[in-house]
Design a protein around this motif. Structure first.
Motif, PDB file in Angstrom:
ATOM      1  N   ARG A  11       0.846  -1.207   0.000  1.00 29.49           N
ATOM      2  CA  ARG A  11       0.000   0.000   0.000  1.00 29.49           C
ATOM      3  C   ARG A  11       0.880   1.256   0.000  1.00 29.49           C
ATOM      4  N   THR A  12       1.931   1.255   0.793  1.00 37.92           N
ATOM      5  CA  THR A  12       2.858   2.394   0.851  1.00 37.92           C
ATOM      6  C   THR A  12       3.562   2.590  -0.488  1.00 37.92           C
ATOM      7  N   GLU A  13       4.045   1.506  -1.080  1.00 44.31           N
ATOM      8  CA  GLU A  13       4.732   1.586  -2.376  1.00 44.31           C
ATOM      9  C   GLU A  13       3.773   2.065  -3.467  1.00 44.31           C
ATOM     10  N   LEU A  14       2.540   1.578  -3.435  1.00 50.19           N
ATOM     11  CA  LEU A  14       1.536   2.023  -4.402  1.00 50.19           C
ATOM     12  C   LEU A  14       1.298   3.529  -4.260  1.00 50.19           C
ATOM     13  N   GLY A  15       1.227   4.008  -3.032  1.00 50.00           N
ATOM     14  CA  GLY A  15       1.045   5.438  -2.802  1.00 50.00           C
ATOM     15  C   GLY A  15       2.174   6.262  -3.391  1.00 50.00           C
ATOM     16  N   LYS A  16       3.406   5.769  -3.262  1.00 49.91           N
ATOM     17  CA  LYS A  16       4.561   6.475  -3.841  1.00 49.91           C
ATOM     18  C   LYS A  16       4.468   6.506  -5.370  1.00 49.91           C
ATOM     19  N   ILE A  17       4.117   5.371  -5.951  1.00 53.00           N
ATOM     20  CA  ILE A  17       3.989   5.287  -7.410  1.00 53.00           C
ATOM     21  C   ILE A  17       2.883   6.228  -7.887  1.00 53.00           C
ATOM     22  N   ASN A  18       1.745   6.204  -7.205  1.00 57.71           N
ATOM     23  CA  ASN A  18       0.628   7.067  -7.584  1.00 57.71           C
ATOM     24  C   ASN A  18       1.042   8.533  -7.526  1.00 57.71           C
ATOM     25  N   ARG A  19       1.783   8.915  -6.502  1.00 59.36           N
ATOM     26  CA  ARG A  19       2.202  10.314  -6.349  1.00 59.36           C
ATOM     27  C   ARG A  19       3.110  10.714  -7.512  1.00 59.36           C
ATOM     28  N   ILE A  20       4.057   9.870  -7.872  1.00 57.42           N
ATOM     29  CA  ILE A  20       4.964  10.177  -8.993  1.00 57.42           C
ATOM     30  C   ILE A  20       4.174  10.314 -10.288  1.00 57.42           C
ATOM     31  N   ARG A  21       3.258   9.397 -10.516  1.00 59.79           N
ATOM     32  CA  ARG A  21       2.478   9.432 -11.751  1.00 59.79           C
ATOM     33  C   ARG A  21       1.512  10.621 -11.789  1.00 59.79           C
ATOM     34  N   LEU A  22       0.907  10.941 -10.654  1.00 60.69           N
ATOM     35  CA  LEU A  22       0.038  12.122 -10.623  1.00 60.69           C
ATOM     36  C   LEU A  22       0.836  13.401 -10.868  1.00 60.69           C
ATOM     37  N   THR A  23       2.021  13.456 -10.284  1.00 61.35           N
ATOM     38  CA  THR A  23       2.871  14.631 -10.482  1.00 61.35           C
ATOM     39  C   THR A  23       3.154  14.808 -11.963  1.00 61.35           C
ATOM     40  N   ARG A  24       3.482  13.736 -12.634  1.00 63.33           N
ATOM     41  CA  ARG A  24       3.748  13.802 -14.072  1.00 63.33           C
ATOM     42  C   ARG A  24       2.484  14.243 -14.821  1.00 63.33           C
ATOM     43  N   LEU A  25       1.345  13.733 -14.407  1.00 60.58           N
ATOM     44  CA  LEU A  25       0.078  14.069 -15.068  1.00 60.58           C
ATOM     45  C   LEU A  25      -0.254  15.553 -14.952  1.00 60.58           C
ATOM     46  N   VAL A  26      -0.080  16.124 -13.773  1.00 57.14           N
ATOM     47  CA  VAL A  26      -0.539  17.509 -13.570  1.00 57.14           C
ATOM     48  C   VAL A  26       0.553  18.564 -13.723  1.00 57.14           C
ATOM     49  N   GLU A  27       1.796  18.136 -13.847  1.00 56.63           N
ATOM     50  CA  GLU A  27       2.849  19.129 -14.003  1.00 56.63           C
ATOM     51  C   GLU A  27       3.371  19.252 -15.430  1.00 56.63           C
ATOM     52  N   GLU A  28       2.943  18.327 -16.307  1.00 54.16           N
ATOM     53  CA  GLU A  28       3.347  18.423 -17.708  1.00 54.16           C
ATOM     54  C   GLU A  28       2.560  19.532 -18.369  1.00 54.16           C
ATOM     55  N   ASP A  29       3.242  20.296 -19.215  1.00 49.16           N
ATOM     56  CA  ASP A  29       2.568  21.368 -19.954  1.00 49.16           C
ATOM     57  C   ASP A  29       2.173  20.903 -21.323  1.00 49.16           C
TER      58      ASP A  29
END
Length: 169
Positions: free
Chosen positions: A151-169
């Motif tokens: 669950r902790t590792e999934l949370g880290k992966i989700n955070r990285i992927r969300l960051t990429r999703l919302v920070e890409e221009d």
């Protein structure tokens, strides 16, 4: 002067049609429960609010939801062909020796046999040796402890992927 404007990538995500946003979230995490929780909380004022909702949604996943999320992740060292996200995240395996790749395959199979699901680790920035050592160590965990690590590792992966999703221009 501090800007309070929503970052462009997050504004774009907030403006997506419901189905398109849902599809984008499922590319981040394969759990439909997780995606629905994040979708229901749109629009997000800032990335921090999105990440906090993701963390809460990850913490609330049932065992079935976790299994669904893990099913969206290929084994370490064997990203799906045509899956640039997993290939990028597992980049540390790219230069692994044939011996290390074979050992990872054996360890992945042993892990899957013991726990009934793929070995999940936030592989971003990790070397092949670090991933091998992690699976070796985690094979000794009891199932309840391993589920919380997943669950902790999934949370880290989700955070990285969300960051990429919302920070890409």
């Amino acid at each position: 002067m501090t800007s309070t404007a929503t970052p462009p990538g997050l504004a774009r995500f907030n403006a997506l049609e419901q189905q398109a946003a849902y599809t984008a979230l499922l590319e981040v995490c394969a759990s439909t429960a997780w995606a629905r929780r994040l979708l229901a909380a749109r629009p997000y004022a800032d990335p921090g609010a999105l990440y906090a909702k993701s963390d809460a949604a990850t913490a609330a996943l049932t065992e079935a939801d976790l299994a669904e999320a893990m099913a969206g992740h290929p084994p370490i060292g064997r990203p799906e062909p045509g899956d640039p996200t997993s290939a990028r995240e597992q980049r540390g395996m790219a230069g692994a020796t044939d011996e290390l790749r074979a050992e990872m395959l054996e360890l992945n199979l042993a892990y899957q046999e013991k726990f009934g699901h793929v070995f999940l680790i936030c592989a971003t920035g990790r070397t092949a040796e670090e991933m091998r050592d992690a699976v070796r160590d985690r094979l000794g965990n009891p199932p309840e402890e391993e589920r919380e690590i997943v669950r902790t590792e999934l949370g880290k992966i989700n955070r990285i992927r969300l960051t990429r999703l919302v920070e890409e221009d």
